[in-house]
Design a protein around this motif. Sequence first.
Motif, mmCIF file in Angstrom:
data_model
loop_
_atom_site.group_PDB
_atom_site.id
_atom_site.type_symbol
_atom_site.label_atom_id
_atom_site.label_comp_id
_atom_site.label_asym_id
_atom_site.label_seq_id
_atom_site.Cartn_x
_atom_site.Cartn_y
_atom_site.Cartn_z
ATOM 1 N N UNK A 25 0.827 -1.208 0.000
ATOM 2 C CA UNK A 25 0.000 0.000 0.000
ATOM 3 C C UNK A 25 0.852 1.244 0.000
ATOM 4 N N UNK A 26 2.060 1.160 0.638
ATOM 5 C CA UNK A 26 2.920 2.323 0.658
ATOM 6 C C UNK A 26 3.803 2.438 -0.577
ATOM 7 N N UNK A 27 4.300 1.281 -1.059
ATOM 8 C CA UNK A 27 5.236 1.287 -2.172
ATOM 9 C C UNK A 27 4.630 0.809 -3.478
ATOM 10 N N UNK A 28 3.399 0.316 -3.422
ATOM 11 C CA UNK A 28 2.766 -0.220 -4.621
ATOM 12 C C UNK A 28 2.738 0.737 -5.794
ATOM 13 N N UNK A 29 2.273 1.992 -5.603
ATOM 14 C CA UNK A 29 2.253 2.935 -6.735
ATOM 15 C C UNK A 29 3.638 3.177 -7.334
#
Length: 330
Positions: A25-29
């Motif tokens: 959720x933090x690094x996905x994008x």
Amino acid sequence: MALREDVATRVDLTQVRTAAGRLLSGSGPLIGLLVLAVVLSVLSPAFLTVGNLFNVFQQIAVLATLALGVTAVIITAGIDLSVGSVLGLGGAVAGWTFAVAGWPMGLAIVAGLGVGALAGLINGLLITYGRLPPFVATLAMLSMARGAALVVTDGRPISGYPGWFRLIATHDVFGFLPASVVLVAVLYLLGAAYLRYRPAGRALYAIGGNEQVARLSGINVRRAKIKVYTMAGLLAGLGGLLLVARLNSAQPNAGFTLELDVIAAVVIGGASLRGGAGTVSGTLVGALIIGVLRNGLNLLGVSSFWQQIVIGAVIAIAVMTDTLRKRDQT
């Protein structure tokens, strides 16, 4: 003994899944952006060139400017569908006051920014005091701002601006970095600092998480929401000025459907439409994903019609991912 080991294994798996979910959720994008860049660089040799990358950065300057304001709105569990139309109105007012009314360009810029802030203020008042749902209030402003832009310009482009004004979009700082990119970088640094370090910025997360609890905690929810929507309108007006400077023309239909890309950038960047979550850095990555995707599809010769389908699919996947993540956390 075996039962204890089974329970311990399940707990460990749950912890691993939770940690992995937080990481994604933090690094996905950012991971998605890197994968997209690698794929496009393989499919098109022209993609991974310095000139094209700077072109992408310059192309997303307007989108990123609007998305910054909408990030704060969505953190409070709101929505702003009017930013694209407010962009067009801000540019139209700046163009009309300079080219038709004869105002100095400096005052015309203030007028464009002012009308954007006014539109945002009206949105905030309709939502807080008029008790309209954000969707309805900003949808009404979308129609009013678009109509006002057409009235101001009489449905025709307004062109012919001073050279120094065009430098906002065309000048290269240090000979290679577009001035609009520098402006966006400064805005995002200020926005990140505000949300992270200012009590008023952190209060936005509380409002989006649980408005009733935030109110009982002493947060002036009405004032905070009015400020957020006013700032979103001001940034939309600024985006309109950036677009006018780049095109050297105030187009009556400028920003048409841009609000879709703006909301997509914020959601792809990790913000939750339920409120209480979102970061400035994530929004910037989301805007880059939209810009890189459009740029890559253009290089590959994909029509604009198919591009809309792809962007829509990306939005759906981003929202679905957010929904599944929220469900796993509960």
